[in-house]
Design an enzyme around this catalytic site. Structure first.
Site, PDB file in Angstrom:
ATOM      1  N   LYS A 112       0.760  -1.187  -0.035  1.00 11.73           N
ATOM      2  CA  LYS A 112      -0.001   0.120  -0.078  1.00 11.73           C
ATOM      3  C   LYS A 112       0.892   1.183   0.048  1.00 11.73           C
ATOM      4  CE  LYS A 112      -4.065  -2.317   0.786  1.00 11.73           C
ATOM      5  NZ  LYS A 112      -3.460  -3.905   0.663  1.00 11.73           N
TER       6      LYS A 112
HETATM    7  C1  LIG Z   1      -4.225  -4.903   0.577  1.00 16.09           C
HETATM    8  C2  LIG Z   1      -3.415  -6.246   0.464  1.00 16.09           C
HETATM    9  C3  LIG Z   1      -3.936  -7.225  -0.227  1.00 16.09           C
HETATM   10  C4  LIG Z   1      -5.049  -7.201  -1.189  1.00 16.09           C
HETATM   11  O1  LIG Z   1      -5.074  -6.142  -2.174  1.00 16.09           O
HETATM   12  P1  LIG Z   1      -6.200  -5.667  -3.066  1.00 16.09           P
HETATM   13  O2  LIG Z   1      -5.669  -4.471  -3.834  1.00 16.09           O
HETATM   14  O3  LIG Z   1      -7.291  -5.262  -1.964  1.00 16.09           O
HETATM   15  O4  LIG Z   1      -6.761  -6.923  -3.933  1.00 16.09           O
HETATM   16  C5  LIG Z   1      -3.103  -8.373  -0.297  1.00 16.09           C
HETATM   17  N1  LIG Z   1      -2.097  -8.487   0.585  1.00 16.09           N
HETATM   18  C6  LIG Z   1      -1.650  -7.473   1.366  1.00 16.09           C
HETATM   19  C7  LIG Z   1      -0.316  -7.588   2.250  1.00 16.09           C
HETATM   20  C8  LIG Z   1      -2.574  -6.393   1.264  1.00 16.09           C
HETATM   21  O5  LIG Z   1      -2.222  -5.375   2.238  1.00 16.09           O
END
Ligand SMILES: *Cc1c(COP(=O)(O)O)cnc(C)c1O
Length: 469
Positions: A112
């Site tokens: 993120k």
């Molecule tokens: C947010 C997240 C996901 C999922 O990602 P999306 O974009 O919501 O599909 C998977 N793994 C981790 C570690 C995340 O932080």
């Protein structure tokens, strides 16, 4: 570049407006009015750019007429200056067939950060220009919230309220959020699950009076500007393996369908991709959809990969709009049906279009622990549970012929193993160690609010605590 809504009733509007509003006023999600496309020679010419330069090159067409490529490159360089690997998103070879794209080198050690650090700078730029104040309201299953609070802290033009499901995030995730104690930063524990948090955010965004009153903005992956910076590492990793001359496939641990949709965007922009593999945990609404063409909501079951404990993948609406030939009225009808009945079914010809690019796999908790254990033992690499769900899918896609052996799979490692230490310790017998900049995390002071899963409670909190303009 103009943006339109997946439900056809909002837009066209410019990048900056789409950035600041996040969710379209008709309840849909913004998408560029058309996909910018790079020719093969233009992709070949990207080789050798720094990560920030590549980010500028990829994002420029989406911001055309508003932010120049040079300025985007400078924003990306600033956004990623604090990352702990000079490659920003290093690609590590697991074996001859599979490469791991490490997306945990930012401040909150999950992918993120790649978008959120850029987004905070884009918000600053837009709000300063418009002399506005914004309230960011987001729902998180753990990683979005910590990345948002970290990226936006100390920025006076923005107050951030992050809703997370009470007791459903990992201790490291929770402390990353609650240890941001600056003014204007609020970690809010909601008595409910992630889908409740997400529904509260949607409700308040659809309350136009409240939305305008406080200047509500979204930084969930429903915000187009969250997805845009994620397209960059699909290009950087494919280029590292020889794109555009070599085809690759990607395996993407998926919850809200945001990250994998950024991969879809890369394909629309001309990146040669054999297949996008959607990897889910036991909350397998997406694999069930790709098997049968029916999206059917069930209740969320907590898993070892909590950032994917999601039943309603909000970004799926973007793919739906694409699969339905960009017909906003049809998309709106399907989504309304889904909201009312909890399910919808797509026609066979529409599903054909989905199968042409996507395959989906699920992995339960036992499988996740086994994957972490074998990968540590046989390959000497310790993965977090989300990354293990993705790697297992990648291995199976090669084994069952879904992806030909001569097409390398890039498997996305979405978080550092120390973010989910108990699952990793169960699998390997060893506690993963937090990176040095986070060594004292668990003893930092905390600030947190707790509320019921109720829109009025969120509203009151925002009105009482937001800083005035
Ligand atoms: C947010 C997240 C996901 C999922 O990602 P999306 O974009 O919501 O599909 C998977 N793994 C981790 C570690 C995340 O932080």
């Amino acid at each position: 570049m103009d943006y339109i809504s997946t439900r056809g009733q909002d837009g066209p509007l410019g990048f900056e407006q789409a950035l600041l509003s996040g969710l379209a006023r008709d309840g849909g999600l913004y998408l560029p009015v058309e996909w910018p496309r790079f020719a093969k020679a233009e992709i070949a010419a990207m080789k050798g750019l720094t990560y920030a330069e590549l980010a500028g090159r990829i994002m420029a067409p989406f911001c055309d007429g508003e932010i120049s490529e040079a300025e985007l490159t400078a924003m990306a360089a600033d956004a990623y200056a604090g990352f702990d690997d000079p490659a920003i998103a290093p690609l590590v070879k697991l074996n001859d067939d599979i490469h791991i794209l490490e997306l945990f080198h930012g401040p909150t050690i999950a992918f993120k950060d790649y978008a959120m650090q850029f987004l905070a700078r884009a918000f600053d730029r837009a709000l300063a220009k418009q002399q506005k104040h914004a309230v960011i309201l987001g729902a998180t299953s753990g990683d979005t919230g910590s990345a948002a609070l970290e990226a936006f802290q100390g920025r006076d033009a923005v107050d951030v309220f992050i809703l997370f499901p009470d007791g459903r995030v990992s201790p490291v995730q929770q402390r990353q959020m609650t240890s941001v104690i600056t003014d204007g930063a609020f970690a809010v524990s909601v008595k409910g699950d992630f889908d409740d948090c997400q529904a509260l955010v949607k409700t308040l965004f659809n309350d136009h009076q409240f939305r305008d009153q406080v200047g509500l903005s979204a930084v969930n992956s429903i915000n187009w500007a969250r997805l845009m910076p994620q397209i960059v590492y699909y290009f950087s990793s494919a280029l590292a393996l020889g794109a555009p001359h070599q085809k690759v496939a990607f395996s993407v641990p998926t919850g809200n369908f945001g990250n994998v949709f950024a991969g879809y965007a890369a394909v629309q922009m001309g990146l040669p991709v054999e297949r996008l593999i959607v990897a889910s945990n036991q909350n397998d609404i997406l694999p069930r959809f790709f098997e049968a063409g029916t999206m059917a909501r069930e209740t969320v079951v907590p898993s070892l990969s909590p950032s994917m404990d999601i039943q309603v993948s909000s970004n799926f609406e973007r793919l739906l709009f694409e699969l339905l030939g960009r017909d906003g009225a049809k998309t709106a009808a399907v989504m309304q049906d889904f909201a009312a009945s909890g399910h919808f079914t797509l026609d066979a010809d529409v599903m054909e279009r989905a199968y042409a690019l996507f395959s989906a796999y699920r992995l339960d908790d036992a499988g996740t622990v086994a994957e972490i254990a074998t990968t540590a033992k046989n390959d000497g690499m310790v993965l977090d549970p989300h990354s293990a769900v993705g790697l297992s899918a990648a291995r199976r896609a090669h084994a069952d012929g879904t992806v030909p052996k001569d097409v390398p799979i890039i498997s996305l490692a979405c978080a550092h193993p120390a973010k989910f230490e108990s699952a990793v310790e169960t699998a390997t017998g060893q506690k993963p160690v937090l990176p040095p900049h986070m060594a004292d995390l668990m003893t930092r002071p905390e600030k947190m609010q707790t509320i019921d899963a109720n829109a009025d409670a969120v509203k009151s909190l925002v009105l009482a605590r937001k800083r005035s303009v």
